[in-house]
Design a protein around this motif. Structure first.
Motif, short mmCIF file in Angstrom:
data_model
loop_
_atom_site.label_atom_id
_atom_site.label_comp_id
_atom_site.label_asym_id
_atom_site.label_seq_id
_atom_site.Cartn_x
_atom_site.Cartn_y
_atom_site.Cartn_z
N GLN A 296 -6.69 13.70 11.33
CA GLN A 296 -5.44 14.22 10.80
C GLN A 296 -4.61 14.82 11.93
N GLU A 297 -3.38 14.36 12.04
CA GLU A 297 -2.47 14.93 13.03
C GLU A 297 -1.22 15.43 12.31
N TYR A 298 -0.71 16.56 12.74
CA TYR A 298 0.56 17.06 12.21
C TYR A 298 1.59 17.05 13.32
N PRO A 299 2.82 16.67 13.00
CA PRO A 299 3.86 16.73 14.04
C PRO A 299 4.08 18.17 14.48
N ARG A 300 4.29 18.36 15.78
CA ARG A 300 4.56 19.71 16.27
C ARG A 300 5.88 20.21 15.73
N ALA A 301 5.98 21.52 15.62
CA ALA A 301 7.21 22.12 15.07
C ALA A 301 8.42 21.76 15.93
N ASP A 302 8.22 21.69 17.27
CA ASP A 302 9.36 21.39 18.14
C ASP A 302 9.60 19.88 18.26
N GLY A 303 8.82 19.09 17.52
CA GLY A 303 9.06 17.65 17.50
C GLY A 303 8.43 16.90 18.65
N ALA A 304 7.82 17.64 19.60
CA ALA A 304 7.22 16.97 20.76
C ALA A 304 5.77 16.61 20.46
N GLY A 305 5.53 15.38 20.06
CA GLY A 305 4.17 14.91 19.84
C GLY A 305 3.55 15.46 18.58
N ALA A 306 2.22 15.40 18.57
CA ALA A 306 1.50 15.81 17.37
C ALA A 306 0.31 16.67 17.72
N VAL A 307 -0.08 17.54 16.78
CA VAL A 307 -1.28 18.34 16.95
C VAL A 307 -2.40 17.69 16.15
N ARG A 308 -3.54 17.49 16.80
CA ARG A 308 -4.67 16.93 16.07
C ARG A 308 -5.47 18.06 15.45
N LEU B 188 -18.42 24.57 6.09
CA LEU B 188 -18.33 25.85 6.76
C LEU B 188 -17.60 25.68 8.09
N GLY B 189 -16.81 26.67 8.46
CA GLY B 189 -16.14 26.59 9.75
C GLY B 189 -15.30 27.81 9.98
N PRO B 190 -14.89 28.02 11.24
CA PRO B 190 -14.06 29.19 11.53
C PRO B 190 -12.70 29.06 10.82
N SER B 191 -12.03 30.18 10.68
CA SER B 191 -10.72 30.16 10.02
C SER B 191 -9.77 29.22 10.75
N GLY B 192 -9.02 28.48 9.99
CA GLY B 192 -8.01 27.60 10.57
C GLY B 192 -8.59 26.38 11.27
N CYS B 193 -9.82 25.99 10.91
CA CYS B 193 -10.42 24.87 11.62
C CYS B 193 -10.12 23.54 10.95
N GLY B 194 -9.42 23.55 9.87
CA GLY B 194 -9.06 22.28 9.24
C GLY B 194 -9.96 21.92 8.08
N THR C 223 -4.25 10.76 8.78
CA THR C 223 -3.50 9.94 9.74
C THR C 223 -4.20 8.59 9.92
N THR C 224 -5.51 8.65 10.19
CA THR C 224 -6.32 7.42 10.11
C THR C 224 -7.62 7.76 9.42
N GLY C 225 -8.31 6.73 8.97
CA GLY C 225 -9.58 6.95 8.29
C GLY C 225 -9.46 6.62 6.81
N ARG C 226 -10.61 6.69 6.15
CA ARG C 226 -10.62 6.25 4.76
C ARG C 226 -11.47 7.17 3.90
N LEU D 54 -21.17 22.01 9.10
CA LEU D 54 -20.44 22.93 9.97
C LEU D 54 -19.34 22.17 10.71
N LEU D 55 -18.14 22.70 10.63
CA LEU D 55 -17.03 22.11 11.37
C LEU D 55 -16.72 22.99 12.58
N SER D 56 -16.25 22.35 13.66
CA SER D 56 -15.94 23.09 14.88
C SER D 56 -14.53 23.65 14.82
N ASN D 57 -14.17 24.41 15.87
CA ASN D 57 -12.79 24.82 16.01
C ASN D 57 -11.90 23.58 16.08
N PRO D 58 -10.63 23.72 15.76
CA PRO D 58 -9.77 22.53 15.78
C PRO D 58 -9.61 21.99 17.19
N PRO D 59 -9.49 20.69 17.35
CA PRO D 59 -9.56 19.69 16.30
C PRO D 59 -10.98 19.58 15.73
#
Lengths: 263, 290
Positions: free
Chosen positions: B29-41, B59-65, B85-88, B236-241
């Motif tokens: 999953q990628e989100y477009p950056r707020a300033d429009g420059a590229g994307a954050v994964r 389980l995962g740290p806060s804000g890890c997706g 963004t990709t995947g099924r 367990l999920l890691s920090n983002p990405p």
């Protein structure tokens, strides 16, 4: 004293409010009593009471001019009010429910909130003549331009969580709006209607100035023409009283109907 | 969700659980950056498979997706962003695109309607055509009554949400989800806003509800204890990405006691999770300073 969050006991609040009203009445009586201002500019409180009694019952005609005028004004506000609600609320709901509809309609509605609706009166006279249709249309326009944006904002003020939650539970987008969002906007919509009715009371005299034949506005207009300042004041007092009664009635009704709050 | 045949339905929902499977393949999953420059994964290639009714802790740290992943499973999409963004994602082998009625979600914010009674809140989903055409009014009444008893709110059916505590409100939300008998229940930190004691009660409640009405639960949390207490499986999920950094099963029977939490097995699992969370945090710090 300087704590905006402290509460005043209802009895104290009533006493304080009554005190300030009586003070103003006292000053008014004093100014007139010592003859500081002539009766042509400021009638004394007792003259206004006298005019009120006079207007309440006309023995010659065997009728009450004040009651008649009041009924005319009230029925105009009532008719215009029903139209405002029946037409304005659905439009506001749709604008609130869909940003696309809002983008389409807001240029037609929003500018009039700050524009002088009174300036439209001559146009309405040209289109609709000087009869009832014009007066109702004027009241309608004056109030609906306030109501529609307020209803829209009432819908938008409902937290998104309710819409999402309904969607998750199987609602279509429209069902989520209908069952999850609109019902929670009702208290604020009730507030909007209360404001709209108050606005109509402020416009009623303007609406009744043109071709004044019946109504409180006409009563005031006529009295002014004959320099009967006491009657002008009596008419104003009646309008203020009516506006106050409808306002507090609607606030009480809202509290009765929607005793809950949206978290 | 499979439509229920009114007459054939058992009174208590203790019948053998309906089989269910969900598979996530290569989720990015990628989100477009707020300033429009590229994307954050935000999510960086996740593969997961759930094959049977069970409680699965994400389980995962806060804000890890982790919430992002959960929402994907539920088909809730942020406006204007392609998700994933990709995947099924497949449920019972069928690709799942957009909102679907195989899952019900429960959030931290319970969103009970303040103007409706507890009873009407639990019956709320049956106002929607999707359920109305499947389940008769009398059946709804029966199910709602049963559900209220199950969550211990039988005596409060006529109260409004404002008259209930936070825990009771979350119970209403849980009942409103389970009354639909979902095969998949997605929970996004549902007990996060509750005080410690209420949270514990709710965890026990969830376990007992699940015993009576088994389904596939994916439960997002950042609380290690909660994960160990509730999960058949902990992911367990890691920090983002976010990536899956650990994935294990717990065989201990539920309800699990505080005593078990102090056992060697639980302590080891906790340390294992903590170690990886800390390692992830350190990597994050290095990345920031560079």
């Amino acid at each position: 004293m300087w704590n905006p969050y402290s509460e005043v006991a209802p009895a104290t609040a009533r006493r304080l409010g009554l005190g300030s009203v009586l003070t103003v009445l006292g000053l008014w009586a004093l100014v007139c009593g010592v003859g500081l201002v002539g009766p042509a500019k400021l009638p004394s409180p007792w003259a206004v009471v006298h005019a009120f009694i006079q207007l309440s019952w006309n023995a010659q005609l065997g009728s009450s001019p004040l009651m008649e005028a009041t009924l005319w004004s009230v029925s105009r506000v009532l008719i215009a009010g029903v139209l405002v609600v029946v037409i304005g609320v659905p439009i506001g709901l749709l604008m609130g429910a869909s940003p696309r509809i809002n983008a389409t309609l807001s240029p037609l509605v929003d500018p009039f909130r700050s524009a002088p609706v009174v300036a439209l009166l001559p146009i309405l006279v040209m289109w609709l003549g000087i009869g009832e249709a014009m007066k109702i249309a004027f009241l309608f326009l004056g109030a609906v331009v306030y109501l529609v944006p307020m209803v829209r904002d009432a819908v938008r003020a409902v937290p998104q969580a309710y819409w999402i939650s309904a969607r998750d539970l199987g609602a279509t987008p429209w069902e989520a709006v209908w069952h999850g969002v609109f019902p929670l906007a009702r208290p604020r919509i009730a507030d909007a209607i209360t404001v709209a009715v108050s606005v109509m009371w402020t416009y009623i005299t303007v609406a009744e100035y043109v071709n004044a034949q019946k109504g409180l506005g006409q009563l005031i207009q006529n009295a002014r023409r004959f320099s009967a300042m006491d009657q002008v004041f009596a008419g104003i007092v009646v309008i203020v009283g009516l506006a106050l009664v409808t306002y507090s009635g609607m606030v009480a009704l809202k509290r009765q109907l929607y005793p809950w709050e949206v978290e | 969700m499979t439509p229920n045949v009114d007459t054939a339905e058992p009174v208590a929902a203790s019948a053998s659980p309906a089989p269910v499977s969900m598979r996530l393949t290569g989720i990015v999953q990628e989100y477009p950056r707020a300033d429009g420059a590229g994307a954050v994964r935000v999510v960086d290639g996740i593969d997961l498979e759930f094959a049977r009714p069970s409680i699965n802790m994400l389980l995962g740290p806060s804000g890890c997706g982790k919430s992002t992943v959960l929402r994907m499973m539920g088909g809730v999409r942020p406006f204007g962003v392609k998700t994933p963004t990709t995947g099924r994602i497949e449920i019972d082998g069928r690709p799942c695109e957009g909102a679907h009625d195989d899952v019900v979600m429960v959030f931290q914010r319970y969103a009970n309607r303040p103007d409706l009674t507890v009873h009407d809140n639990v019956a709320f989903p049956f106002r929607f055509r999707l359920w109305k055409k499947q389940i008769s009014a009398s059946m709804v009444e029966q199910r709602v009554k049963e559900m209220l008893e199950m969550v211990g709110l039988g005596g409060k059916a006529n109260l409004r949400p404002a008259q209930l505590s936070g825990g009771q409100n979350q119970r209403v939300a849980l009942a409103r989800a389970l009354v639909l008998r979902p095969r998949i229940l997605l929970m996004d930190e549902p007990f996060g806003a509750l005080d410690a004691q209420t949270r514990e009660e709710m965890q026990q409640q969830l376990v007992s509800l699940w015993e009576q009405q088994q389904c596939l639960i994916v439960f997002v949390t950042h609380d290690i204890t909660e994960a160990l207490l509730l999960g058949d499986r902990v992911i367990l999920l890691s920090n983002p990405p976010a990536k899956v950094t650990d994935d294990f099963t717990i065989t201990e029977r539920r309800p699990r006691s505080a005593l078990w939490l102090r056992s060697t097995e639980a302590q080891q699992l906790e340390e294992r999770l903590l170690r990886q969370l800390h390692a992830g945090a350190k990597r994050g710090q290095v990345r920031v300073t560079v």
